[in-house]
Motif scaffolding. Structure first.
Motif, PDB file in Angstrom:
ATOM      1  N   GLU A  23       0.813  -1.225   0.000  1.00 21.51           N
ATOM      2  CA  GLU A  23       0.000   0.000   0.000  1.00 21.51           C
ATOM      3  C   GLU A  23       0.845   1.273   0.000  1.00 21.51           C
ATOM      4  O   GLU A  23       0.351   2.336  -0.361  1.00 21.51           O
ATOM      5  CB  GLU A  23      -0.972   0.004   1.176  1.00 21.51           C
ATOM      6  N   ARG A  26       0.622   2.757  -3.414  1.00 23.73           N
ATOM      7  CA  ARG A  26      -0.637   3.294  -3.940  1.00 23.73           C
ATOM      8  C   ARG A  26      -0.673   4.809  -3.739  1.00 23.73           C
ATOM      9  O   ARG A  26      -0.604   5.305  -2.621  1.00 23.73           O
ATOM     10  CB  ARG A  26      -1.828   2.657  -3.231  1.00 23.73           C
ATOM     11  N   CYS A  30      -4.822  10.874  -7.694  1.00 24.09           N
ATOM     12  CA  CYS A  30      -4.427  10.741  -9.098  1.00 24.09           C
ATOM     13  C   CYS A  30      -3.544  11.927  -9.499  1.00 24.09           C
ATOM     14  O   CYS A  30      -3.895  13.081  -9.242  1.00 24.09           O
ATOM     15  CB  CYS A  30      -5.675  10.697  -9.972  1.00 24.09           C
ATOM     16  N   GLY A  37      -8.780   7.250  -4.674  1.00 20.45           N
ATOM     17  CA  GLY A  37      -9.463   5.996  -4.991  1.00 20.45           C
ATOM     18  C   GLY A  37      -8.874   5.242  -6.159  1.00 20.45           C
ATOM     19  O   GLY A  37      -9.606   4.575  -6.887  1.00 20.45           O
ATOM     20  N   TRP A  39      -7.144   2.366  -8.304  1.00 17.12           N
ATOM     21  CA  TRP A  39      -7.185   0.913  -8.267  1.00 17.12           C
ATOM     22  C   TRP A  39      -5.840   0.368  -8.717  1.00 17.12           C
ATOM     23  O   TRP A  39      -5.179   0.930  -9.591  1.00 17.12           O
ATOM     24  CB  TRP A  39      -8.228   0.368  -9.221  1.00 17.12           C
ATOM     25  N   TYR A  40      -5.457  -0.772  -8.145  1.00 18.35           N
ATOM     26  CA  TYR A  40      -4.276  -1.481  -8.636  1.00 18.35           C
ATOM     27  C   TYR A  40      -4.589  -1.935 -10.060  1.00 18.35           C
ATOM     28  O   TYR A  40      -5.663  -2.474 -10.339  1.00 18.35           O
ATOM     29  CB  TYR A  40      -3.963  -2.675  -7.725  1.00 18.35           C
ATOM     30  N   HIS A  41      -3.674  -1.708 -10.972  1.00 19.84           N
ATOM     31  CA  HIS A  41      -3.917  -1.979 -12.392  1.00 19.84           C
ATOM     32  C   HIS A  41      -2.781  -2.790 -13.011  1.00 19.84           C
ATOM     33  O   HIS A  41      -2.344  -2.530 -14.121  1.00 19.84           O
ATOM     34  CB  HIS A  41      -4.104  -0.651 -13.121  1.00 19.84           C
ATOM     35  N   PHE A  66      -1.315   1.856 -11.409  1.00 17.31           N
ATOM     36  CA  PHE A  66      -2.602   2.151 -10.801  1.00 17.31           C
ATOM     37  C   PHE A  66      -3.486   2.870 -11.816  1.00 17.31           C
ATOM     38  O   PHE A  66      -2.991   3.569 -12.700  1.00 17.31           O
ATOM     39  CB  PHE A  66      -2.414   2.985  -9.542  1.00 17.31           C
ATOM     40  N   TYR A  67      -4.791   2.691 -11.660  1.00 19.18           N
ATOM     41  CA  TYR A  67      -5.792   3.236 -12.579  1.00 19.18           C
ATOM     42  C   TYR A  67      -6.742   4.156 -11.821  1.00 19.18           C
ATOM     43  O   TYR A  67      -7.207   3.817 -10.732  1.00 19.18           O
ATOM     44  CB  TYR A  67      -6.569   2.070 -13.203  1.00 19.18           C
ATOM     45  N   CYS A  68      -7.037   5.292 -12.403  1.00 16.72           N
ATOM     46  CA  CYS A  68      -7.994   6.222 -11.806  1.00 16.72           C
ATOM     47  C   CYS A  68      -9.356   6.022 -12.474  1.00 16.72           C
ATOM     48  O   CYS A  68      -9.493   6.254 -13.688  1.00 16.72           O
ATOM     49  CB  CYS A  68      -7.538   7.670 -11.996  1.00 16.72           C
ATOM     50  N   PRO A  69     -10.375   5.591 -11.705  1.00 22.04           N
ATOM     51  CA  PRO A  69     -11.696   5.381 -12.296  1.00 22.04           C
ATOM     52  C   PRO A  69     -12.406   6.689 -12.663  1.00 22.04           C
ATOM     53  O   PRO A  69     -13.378   6.671 -13.410  1.00 22.04           O
ATOM     54  CB  PRO A  69     -12.466   4.632 -11.202  1.00 22.04           C
ATOM     55  N   THR A  74      -3.807   6.040 -16.193  1.00 23.62           N
ATOM     56  CA  THR A  74      -3.005   5.142 -15.371  1.00 23.62           C
ATOM     57  C   THR A  74      -1.717   5.858 -14.991  1.00 23.62           C
ATOM     58  O   THR A  74      -1.308   6.822 -15.636  1.00 23.62           O
ATOM     59  CB  THR A  74      -2.646   3.838 -16.110  1.00 23.62           C
TER      60      THR A  74
END
Length: 83
Positions: A23, A26, A30, A37, A39-41, A66-69, A74
């Motif tokens: 973590e 992470r 963004c 928030g 996500w692991y990508h 990591f990906y930003c929804p 990324t």
């Protein structure tokens, strides 16, 4: 876009941190839109160990992504030692 995790000064420390405190990599927000928030990508491998060869080599070195929804971008997160 890449983020740098400070305080990780060697590839050995990077590998240990990935295993014991993932973590830490992470991002809290963004780097593109600033929202939280992520996500692991997945991950990709990088040949970052230029000092050792053969069985002493730490390659490949795992780099988490990591990906930003929110904005759908990324980012990769590198240890300070890989700058």
């Amino acid at each position: 876009m890449r983020n740098i995790v400070s305080g990780i000064l060697s590839l050995i420390q990077h590998n240990q941190t990935l295993e014991t405190n993932f973590e830490k990599f992470r991002p809290t927000k963004c780097p593109h839109c600033g929202k939280s928030g992520l996500w692991y990508h997945g991950r990709y491998n990088r040949k970052a160990d230029h000092e050792n060869s053969g069985s002493a080599s730490l390659n490949p070195v795992t780099i988490p992504r990591f990906y930003c929804p929110h904005c759908q971008h990324t980012c990769s997160v590198l240890p300070e030692s890989a700058q």
